[in-house]
Write a protein that holds these residues in place. Structure first.
Motif, PDB file in Angstrom:
ATOM      1  N   SER A  97       0.842  -1.200   0.000  1.00  3.77           N
ATOM      2  CA  SER A  97       0.000   0.000   0.000  1.00  3.77           C
ATOM      3  C   SER A  97       0.882   1.257   0.000  1.00  3.77           C
ATOM      4  O   SER A  97       2.111   1.177  -0.049  1.00  3.77           O
ATOM      5  CB  SER A  97      -0.940  -0.020   1.218  1.00  3.77           C
ATOM      6  OG  SER A  97      -1.881   1.031   1.124  1.00  3.77           O
ATOM      7  N   LYS A  98       0.236   2.417   0.036  1.00  2.00           N
ATOM      8  CA  LYS A  98       0.999   3.659  -0.078  1.00  2.00           C
ATOM      9  C   LYS A  98       1.889   3.897   1.134  1.00  2.00           C
ATOM     10  O   LYS A  98       3.009   4.405   1.014  1.00  2.00           O
ATOM     11  CB  LYS A  98       0.054   4.841  -0.297  1.00  2.00           C
ATOM     12  CG  LYS A  98      -1.056   4.984   0.727  1.00  2.00           C
ATOM     13  CD  LYS A  98      -2.003   6.094   0.309  1.00  2.00           C
ATOM     14  CE  LYS A  98      -3.205   6.188   1.254  1.00  2.00           C
ATOM     15  NZ  LYS A  98      -4.091   4.993   1.140  1.00  2.00           N
ATOM     16  N   VAL A  99       1.418   3.507   2.335  1.00  2.21           N
ATOM     17  CA  VAL A  99       2.226   3.694   3.544  1.00  2.21           C
ATOM     18  C   VAL A  99       3.461   2.798   3.503  1.00  2.21           C
ATOM     19  O   VAL A  99       4.581   3.236   3.781  1.00  2.21           O
ATOM     20  CB  VAL A  99       1.380   3.416   4.810  1.00  2.21           C
ATOM     21  CG1 VAL A  99       2.254   3.469   6.064  1.00  2.21           C
ATOM     22  CG2 VAL A  99       0.237   4.416   4.911  1.00  2.21           C
ATOM     23  N   GLY A 100       3.278   1.538   3.146  1.00  4.01           N
ATOM     24  CA  GLY A 100       4.408   0.611   3.047  1.00  4.01           C
ATOM     25  C   GLY A 100       5.390   1.006   1.960  1.00  4.01           C
ATOM     26  O   GLY A 100       6.600   0.827   2.107  1.00  4.01           O
ATOM     27  N   PHE A 101       4.849   1.559   0.864  1.00  6.73           N
ATOM     28  CA  PHE A 101       5.719   2.019  -0.225  1.00  6.73           C
ATOM     29  C   PHE A 101       6.617   3.159   0.242  1.00  6.73           C
ATOM     30  O   PHE A 101       7.820   3.184  -0.019  1.00  6.73           O
ATOM     31  CB  PHE A 101       4.860   2.463  -1.416  1.00  6.73           C
ATOM     32  CG  PHE A 101       5.634   3.183  -2.481  1.00  6.73           C
ATOM     33  CD1 PHE A 101       6.398   2.468  -3.409  1.00  6.73           C
ATOM     34  CD2 PHE A 101       5.637   4.576  -2.554  1.00  6.73           C
ATOM     35  CE1 PHE A 101       7.131   3.138  -4.388  1.00  6.73           C
ATOM     36  CE2 PHE A 101       6.366   5.245  -3.522  1.00  6.73           C
ATOM     37  CZ  PHE A 101       7.111   4.522  -4.440  1.00  6.73           C
ATOM     38  N   MET A 102       6.035   4.152   0.941  1.00  5.43           N
ATOM     39  CA  MET A 102       6.827   5.290   1.414  1.00  5.43           C
ATOM     40  C   MET A 102       7.873   4.835   2.434  1.00  5.43           C
ATOM     41  O   MET A 102       9.008   5.331   2.433  1.00  5.43           O
ATOM     42  CB  MET A 102       5.902   6.342   2.043  1.00  5.43           C
ATOM     43  CG  MET A 102       5.071   7.106   1.017  1.00  5.43           C
ATOM     44  SD  MET A 102       4.088   8.447   1.755  1.00  5.43           S
ATOM     45  CE  MET A 102       2.764   7.512   2.506  1.00  5.43           C
ATOM     46  N   VAL A 146      15.008   6.195   7.345  1.00  4.43           N
ATOM     47  CA  VAL A 146      13.555   6.326   7.403  1.00  4.43           C
ATOM     48  C   VAL A 146      13.060   5.783   8.741  1.00  4.43           C
ATOM     49  O   VAL A 146      13.238   4.595   9.040  1.00  4.43           O
ATOM     50  CB  VAL A 146      12.878   5.579   6.236  1.00  4.43           C
ATOM     51  CG1 VAL A 146      11.359   5.694   6.346  1.00  4.43           C
ATOM     52  CG2 VAL A 146      13.349   6.133   4.898  1.00  4.43           C
ATOM     53  N   LEU A 147      12.452   6.661   9.538  1.00 12.55           N
ATOM     54  CA  LEU A 147      11.942   6.255  10.860  1.00 12.55           C
ATOM     55  C   LEU A 147      10.503   5.772  10.781  1.00 12.55           C
ATOM     56  O   LEU A 147      10.083   4.931  11.577  1.00 12.55           O
ATOM     57  CB  LEU A 147      12.004   7.437  11.834  1.00 12.55           C
ATOM     58  CG  LEU A 147      13.338   8.171  11.969  1.00 12.55           C
ATOM     59  CD1 LEU A 147      13.177   9.340  12.935  1.00 12.55           C
ATOM     60  CD2 LEU A 147      14.417   7.211  12.461  1.00 12.55           C
ATOM     61  N   GLY A 148       9.747   6.327   9.840  1.00 12.77           N
ATOM     62  CA  GLY A 148       8.330   5.987   9.732  1.00 12.77           C
ATOM     63  C   GLY A 148       7.675   6.784   8.635  1.00 12.77           C
ATOM     64  O   GLY A 148       8.337   7.268   7.711  1.00 12.77           O
ATOM     65  N   VAL A 149       6.351   6.960   8.752  1.00  6.02           N
ATOM     66  CA  VAL A 149       5.583   7.630   7.695  1.00  6.02           C
ATOM     67  C   VAL A 149       4.525   8.520   8.340  1.00  6.02           C
ATOM     68  O   VAL A 149       3.879   8.127   9.330  1.00  6.02           O
ATOM     69  CB  VAL A 149       4.907   6.593   6.782  1.00  6.02           C
ATOM     70  CG1 VAL A 149       3.917   7.278   5.830  1.00  6.02           C
ATOM     71  CG2 VAL A 149       5.948   5.820   5.989  1.00  6.02           C
ATOM     72  N   LEU A 150       4.344   9.721   7.783  1.00  7.00           N
ATOM     73  CA  LEU A 150       3.267  10.629   8.179  1.00  7.00           C
ATOM     74  C   LEU A 150       2.280  10.712   7.029  1.00  7.00           C
ATOM     75  O   LEU A 150       2.659  11.013   5.894  1.00  7.00           O
ATOM     76  CB  LEU A 150       3.826  12.023   8.493  1.00  7.00           C
ATOM     77  CG  LEU A 150       2.793  13.115   8.814  1.00  7.00           C
ATOM     78  CD1 LEU A 150       2.050  12.793  10.099  1.00  7.00           C
ATOM     79  CD2 LEU A 150       3.473  14.485   8.903  1.00  7.00           C
TER      80      LEU A 150
END
Length: 550
Positions: A97-102, A146-150
C-alpha cells in the motif's frame, strides 16, 4: 490546510521530550485543521502481531513493519473519533500500500484528487462516505534513515505548496521523534543505572567480605574445576548445597570468569520477595499496571541484561510464575506487567537451592521442564563437614577479616582451637564458621581465642558403654490420659523441642523437624498453646543473609 498553523505545531513539538507526547502532538496539531479528516503516524518496529495481521499474506518480511503509533481525526458527522490504534491498518508491511511504499522507498506521495486517481486507495467506499478529496504522505527521515511515515487525508484539495510545507513539517517531526526517543533512552538507562546502584549498594559490603575462595580439599578442588569448565559458556548453572555452604560465592566465581564479567551480576533472593510482588520484581511493570504503579519500573531481569542473573533459593518461586521464567530461559524474552509487547533480553541465569528439586517436582511445587532447563550444568557444593581439612585455612582467613573490622591484631589460632573447630559438625556450614570466628575474636580482645560456646555434643563419638543396646523390657500397660493431660504433654514436648532448637522453628534441626511436623502446623500449635518461641531470625531473613565465604 493552514501553513502558518503547521509552523506553530512544529515549534511546540520541538520543545517536547516525551516520545508518546511528541507523536500525539504531531497528529493532533494537524488534525485540528478543519479541512483535515485524518492524520496518522507510523513508525518502524519489530513484527509483533503477525498471526492476526490483516496484511500478513502480503508481508515479505515479518521481522519488522510499520506500526500505527498516533492517530487523530473525526468522521464527517463528528460522532466517530479516529484516535484508536487497533484498527485494520494498524500495521503495514514494507512495500505494501501507499504507507508501506513510502516506508520502503523513502519517497513521498501526493494524490490531489482521490476520486480520479484511485491507484493507492484501499477502501474506496470510505473515501466516498467521508468526502475525502486528497492524500499527502511523507516518510519521516533523520540523517537518511527512514523512521516511519506521516499521512494526511484532507477534505479539500492539497496543493503542491501545502505538500512542500508538509514535507518541511515531516522533517521537523522526524527530528523531534529522534530527540524524544533519545531522551527516553537516556532516562531508561539512568533508571537502570540507579536500580543497579541500589542493588549494588545493598550488596557491596557482602561482596568485599567474601574475599577469595579458601580451601585445598579434594571436594573443593572438584568444584573449582567445574567452575572453570562452565564459566566460559552460556550454559545455565544450578548450584546445589546446604544453607551456608557458599552457593552465592560459586555463582559470582562463574560470572567473574565468564565473558560477562564486566556487566552486571544481579542477585535475587527468591525467598525474600512477597508472592504478590514476584512478577513486578522479576519482569518490571508499566505505569498504571496495578494500584500503586505510578511510574514504569525496570525489573531485575532487564537490569541484568548483558550480564548474569543469580536466582538464590529458586525453589521459592511461585509455580504460577515459573512458566514466565522458562520463557526467559528458552526464548530470551519477557513481558512487563501491564504490557502486551515482548522485550528481548540477553541474560545468563545461575540458580541455587538447598532443597531437593526432584522432590519438589513430585510434590507439584516445581515445574519439571524448568528444572531441566536450569540444571544444564549442576554444581554441588560440599558441606563443611565433608571438607574439614579446609577449616584451618578458613578460620585463619575469617580471623584476619574480623581483626581488620575491629582494627586490631588477629589473635593467635592454636592447635587446640583447630581441633575443637574440626570436631564440630557445622550444621550452618561456612557461614556458621565465620560467625563463630567473629564472636570468638570479639571476646579475644581481652584474652585468648575460646570456642567453648560451640555445642559439640552432637559430633562427639558415642560412648561404647552407654551406646550399647539395652536389654529388652516388657511393654507396660498403655497409660490412659485425659484431654487436659494430653495438652500438657503436647505443651511440654513443644517447649522441649524449642529449647533444644534454640527457638528455631523451621529448617534443619528446627523444632518442627524434631517434632516431625510442618513448621506452619507447629507455629499454629505454639499460638494456640499461648507459648512464646525464643526470638529467632525469620526464614526469609535467614535466607537473605549472604554466604560469607567458602
Amino acid at each position: 490546510m493552514n501553513v502558518e498553523f503547521l509552523k506553530d505545531v512544529a515549534l511546540a513539538v520541538a520543545q517536547e521530550q516525551h516520545l508518546e507526547t511528541v507523536m500525539k502532538m504531531i497528529v493532533d496539531g494537524i488534525g485540528k485543521d478543519p479541512n483535515v479528516a485524518l492524520a496518522r503516524l507510523w513508525l518502524f518496529r519489530p513484527g509483533d502481531i503477525c498471526a492476526e495481521c490483516y496484511l500478513r499474506s502480503q508481508c515479505p518480511d515479518q521481522t519488522r513493519c510499520l506500526h500505527l503509533v498516533a492517530s487523530a481525526g473525526k468522521s464527517l458527522d463528528q460522532h466517530e473519533s479516529w484516535t484508536r490504534l487497533n484498527g485494520t491498518f494498524r500495521r503495514f508491511p514494507l512495500g505494501v500500500s501507499k504507507v508501506g511504499f513510502m516506508g520502503q522507498s523513502g519517497e513521498s506521495i501526493l494524490i490531489p484528487d482521490l476520486a480520479v486517481d484511485q491507484k493507492w486507495v484501499a477502501r474506496p467506499e470510505w473515501i466516498k462516505q467521508e468526502a475525502i478529496r486528497s492524500f499527502a504522505g511523507h516518510p519521516l527521515k533523520f540523517r537518511q534513515e527512514v523512521l516511519g511515515v506521516l499521512g494526511v487525508f484532507s477534505r479539500t484539495r492539497l496543493t503542491e505548496n501545502v505538500f512542500g510545507w508538509l514535507r518541511t513539517f515531516a522533517d521537523s517531526a522526524a527530528v523531534a521523534i529522534t530527540n524524544a526517543s533519545r531522551f527516553e533512552e537516556i532516562d531508561r538507562l539512568r533508571a537502570k543505572l540507579e536500580l543497579e546502584n541500589e542493588y549494588f549498594q545493598t550488596e557491596i559490603k557482602e561482596i568485599y567480605d567474601f574475599g577469595e575462595i579458601v580451601g585445598q580439599s579434594a571436594a573443593l578442588q572438584k568444584v573449582l574445576q567445574q567452575i572453570q569448565l562452565v564459566a566460559g559458556t552460556t550454559a545455565t548453572v544450578l548450584i546445589l548445597g546446604e544453607s551456608g555452604t557458599g552457593k552465592e560465592l560459586i555463582a559470582r566465581a562463574v560470572h567473574e570468569r565468564s565473558p560477562r564479567k564486566d556487566r552486571a551480576f544481579i542477585k535475587v533472593n527468591c525467598a525474600a520477595i512477597p508472592e504478590k510482588l514476584f512478577e513486578s520484581e522479576f519482569f518490571g511493570h508499566v505505569k498504571g499496571a496495578f494500584t500503586g504503579a505510578d511510574k514504569d519500573r525496570v525489573g531485575r531481569i532487564q537490569v541484568a541484561d548483558g550480564g548474569t542473573l543469580f536466582l538464590d533459593e529458586i525453589a521459592e518461586i511461585p509455580i504460577g510464575l515459573q512458566a514466565k521464567l522458562l520463557q526467559v530461559l528458552q526464548e530470551q524474552q519477557f513481558e512487563r506487567v501491564g504490557e502486551n509487547r515482548s522485550r528481548k533480553v540477553d541474560v545468563r541465569i545461575i540458580a541455587a537451592t538447598n532443597r531437593d528439586l526432584e522432590k519438589e517436582i513430585e510434590a507439584g511445587n516445581f515445574r519439571n521442564d524448568l528444572f531441566y532447563r536450569l540444571s544444564v550444568f549442576p554444581i554441588e557444593v560440599p558441606p563443611l563437614r565433608e571438607r574439614r581439612e579446609d577449616i584451618p585455612l578458613l578460620a585463619a582467613h575469617f580471623l584476619k577479616m574480623s581483626a581488620k573490622k575491629m582494627n586490631t591484631q588477629p589473635p593467635k589460632l592454636t592447635n587446640a582451637n583447630i581441633e575443637r573447630l574440626q570436631s564440630y559438625d557445622w550444621p550452618g556450614n561456612v557461614r556458621e564458621l565465620q560467625n563463630a570466628i567473629e564472636r570468638a575474636a570479639i571476646f579475644a580482645q581481652t584474652g585468648a581465642l575460646n570456642f567453648d560456646f560451640l555445642r559439640l555434643d552432637s559430633s562427639k563419638p558415642a560412648d561404647p558403654v552407654s551406646s550399647a543396646p539395652s536389654p529388652p523390657t516388657p511393654n507396660p500397660d498403655p497409660v490412659i490420659l485425659t484431654e487436659a493431660e494430653l495438652k500438657q504433654r503436647e505443651r511440654e514436648s513443644i517447649v522441649a523441642a524449642l529449647k533444644q532448637a534454640n527457638g528455631k522453628i523451621s529448617g534443619p534441626r528446627g523444632a518442627a523437624e524434631l517434632l516431625g511436623m510442618k513448621p506452619t502446623t507447629l507455629a499454629s500449635r505454639i499460638k494456640a498453646l499461648g507459648l512464646k518461641a525464643k526470638p529467632e531470625i525469620s526464614r526469609k531473613d535467614a535466607k537473605a543473609q549472604t554466604e560469607d565465604g567458602l
